[in-house]
Motif scaffolding. Structure first.
Motif, PDB file in Angstrom:
ATOM      1  N   LEU A 275      -1.088  -9.827   3.327  1.00 14.58           N
ATOM      2  CA  LEU A 275      -1.103  -8.382   3.076  1.00 14.58           C
ATOM      3  C   LEU A 275      -0.278  -7.650   4.139  1.00 14.58           C
ATOM      4  O   LEU A 275       0.483  -6.723   3.818  1.00 14.58           O
ATOM      5  CB  LEU A 275      -2.543  -7.863   3.067  1.00 14.58           C
ATOM      6  CG  LEU A 275      -2.731  -6.361   2.859  1.00 14.58           C
ATOM      7  CD1 LEU A 275      -2.272  -5.939   1.467  1.00 14.58           C
ATOM      8  CD2 LEU A 275      -4.199  -5.965   3.081  1.00 14.58           C
TER       9      LEU A 275
ATOM     10  N   ASN B 231       3.403  -5.543   3.662  1.00 12.71           N
ATOM     11  CA  ASN B 231       3.539  -4.151   4.086  1.00 12.71           C
ATOM     12  C   ASN B 231       4.366  -4.000   5.369  1.00 12.71           C
ATOM     13  O   ASN B 231       4.271  -2.984   6.053  1.00 12.71           O
ATOM     14  CB  ASN B 231       2.162  -3.535   4.271  1.00 12.71           C
ATOM     15  CG  ASN B 231       1.486  -3.263   2.933  1.00 12.71           C
ATOM     16  OD1 ASN B 231       1.713  -2.240   2.311  1.00 12.71           O
ATOM     17  ND2 ASN B 231       0.668  -4.205   2.468  1.00 12.71           N
TER      18      ASN B 231
ATOM     19  N   TYR C  11      -1.946   6.517  -1.228  1.00 16.27           N
ATOM     20  CA  TYR C  11      -3.119   5.695  -1.520  1.00 16.27           C
ATOM     21  C   TYR C  11      -4.360   6.581  -1.655  1.00 16.27           C
ATOM     22  O   TYR C  11      -4.426   7.677  -1.080  1.00 16.27           O
ATOM     23  CB  TYR C  11      -3.305   4.677  -0.398  1.00 16.27           C
ATOM     24  CG  TYR C  11      -4.181   3.508  -0.734  1.00 16.27           C
ATOM     25  CD1 TYR C  11      -4.003   2.771  -1.899  1.00 16.27           C
ATOM     26  CD2 TYR C  11      -5.194   3.098   0.134  1.00 16.27           C
ATOM     27  CE1 TYR C  11      -4.806   1.685  -2.206  1.00 16.27           C
ATOM     28  CE2 TYR C  11      -5.996   2.007  -0.159  1.00 16.27           C
ATOM     29  CZ  TYR C  11      -5.805   1.310  -1.327  1.00 16.27           C
ATOM     30  OH  TYR C  11      -6.605   0.239  -1.631  1.00 16.27           O
TER      31      TYR C  11
ATOM     32  N   TYR D  53      -7.096  -2.977   3.082  1.00 20.74           N
ATOM     33  CA  TYR D  53      -6.177  -2.001   2.497  1.00 20.74           C
ATOM     34  C   TYR D  53      -6.122  -0.701   3.297  1.00 20.74           C
ATOM     35  O   TYR D  53      -5.047  -0.164   3.556  1.00 20.74           O
ATOM     36  CB  TYR D  53      -6.560  -1.708   1.046  1.00 20.74           C
ATOM     37  CG  TYR D  53      -6.398  -2.884   0.111  1.00 20.74           C
ATOM     38  CD1 TYR D  53      -5.303  -3.733   0.218  1.00 20.74           C
ATOM     39  CD2 TYR D  53      -7.339  -3.148  -0.873  1.00 20.74           C
ATOM     40  CE1 TYR D  53      -5.143  -4.819  -0.641  1.00 20.74           C
ATOM     41  CE2 TYR D  53      -7.196  -4.236  -1.740  1.00 20.74           C
ATOM     42  CZ  TYR D  53      -6.089  -5.059  -1.618  1.00 20.74           C
ATOM     43  OH  TYR D  53      -5.939  -6.121  -2.463  1.00 20.74           O
TER      44      TYR D  53
ATOM     45  N   ILE E 232       0.847  -1.188   0.000  1.00 23.67           N
ATOM     46  CA  ILE E 232       0.000   0.000   0.000  1.00 23.67           C
ATOM     47  C   ILE E 232       0.888   1.244   0.000  1.00 23.67           C
ATOM     48  O   ILE E 232       1.712   1.416   0.897  1.00 23.67           O
ATOM     49  CB  ILE E 232      -0.933   0.022   1.226  1.00 23.67           C
ATOM     50  CG1 ILE E 232      -1.758  -1.274   1.287  1.00 23.67           C
ATOM     51  CG2 ILE E 232      -1.839   1.241   1.196  1.00 23.67           C
ATOM     52  CD1 ILE E 232      -2.639  -1.517   0.091  1.00 23.67           C
TER      53      ILE E 232
END
Length: 249
Positions: free
Chosen positions: A84, A88, A29, A56, A25
């Motif tokens: 995810l 990140n 964003y 997200y 991300i």
């Protein structure tokens, strides 16, 4: 659950069709400026993202704004969310996850910031789903809701080339004036309710569309981008999103 335009099977198939879920991300964003402003202005410490699997925005809020973040959704496949987080550079427990039916859940706590991005348009009763957001909100907290604007050109693309997906959305709720009225009726002060973004087009699972559809979409996207660069403005006809920000007294 007649209020719901989708079901669990829809979301399982939707996410199983995705091949690029675990992405890094970026700091810029979508809606980052709006969220950064809210967090700084209101001294936000806690936030919950509703209907946000795989998370997200929860990741964005944790990674860049260092908030205590919760993700709540009707469908959560934890291995995807954990991947995810790893992508990140976040730890397994950096985001608290609640998998539950929002309509059968009583909040155990309230938050400084309650947000959803692409949730309320999947329900027929817009007032009801917005009020379910508000029950998570602390006094003095901020509500932040975004949704697609399918009354714009992008909506015509959805209806023409992906009718099945289009029909999973409540088009009537895509109206900033209506949303402002609902939120104010619930006792919040609306800071903004407006169309957002200059121009954009997208299709779900675009790679599965015919070459002619993909070429037409690409050409339209290019013309729209050039036009919006020359005459930049946000409007019902072209803006791809709607944004609502409100504050609880």
């Amino acid at each position: 659950m007649a209020n719901l335009l989708t079901d669990r099977d829809f979301w399982v198939k939707y996410w199983e069709s995705k091949t690029d879920i675990s992405v890094a991300i970026p700091q810029n964003y979508l809606f980052h400026q709006q969220l950064e402003t809210i967090v700084k202005r209101e001294n936000v410490k806690t936030a919950i993202e509703l209907g946000g699997f795989p998370g997200y925005y929860a990741v964005f809020l944790k990674k860049y704004l260092k908030l205590e973040v919760t993700l709540l959704d009707y469908f959560v496949h934890e291995p995807i969310t954990q991947q995810l987080l790893e992508t990140n550079s976040l730890a397994k427990n950096d985001i608290h996850i609640i998998e539950t039916d929002l309509f059968n859940y009583q909040p155990e706590k309230q938050y400084d910031l309650v947000l959803s991005c692409g949730l309320i348009e999947h329900f027929n009763d817009t007032e009801d789903i917005i009020n379910r957001h508000i029950q998570f909100l602390k006094p003095g907290g901020t509500l932040f809701i975004t949704l697609p604007n399918f009354k714009a050109l992008n909506g015509w693309f959805q209806k023409t080339f992906d009718k099945e997906n289009y029909d999973k959305h409540n088009i009537d709720c895509m109206d900033p004036t209506l949303l402002k009225t609902i939120v104010e009726k619930s006792g919040l002060d609306v800071l903004q309710a407006r169309y957002f973004g200059g121009f954009s087009l997208w299709l779900e699972n675009e790679k599965e569309k015919s070459a002619a559809v993909r070429l037409f979409k690409k050409a339209t996207w290019f013309v729209g981008k050039v036009f919006s660069k020359i005459i930049p403005f946000e409007s019902k006809q072209l803006s791809p999103y709607i944004l609502v920000e409100a504050k609880k007294s």
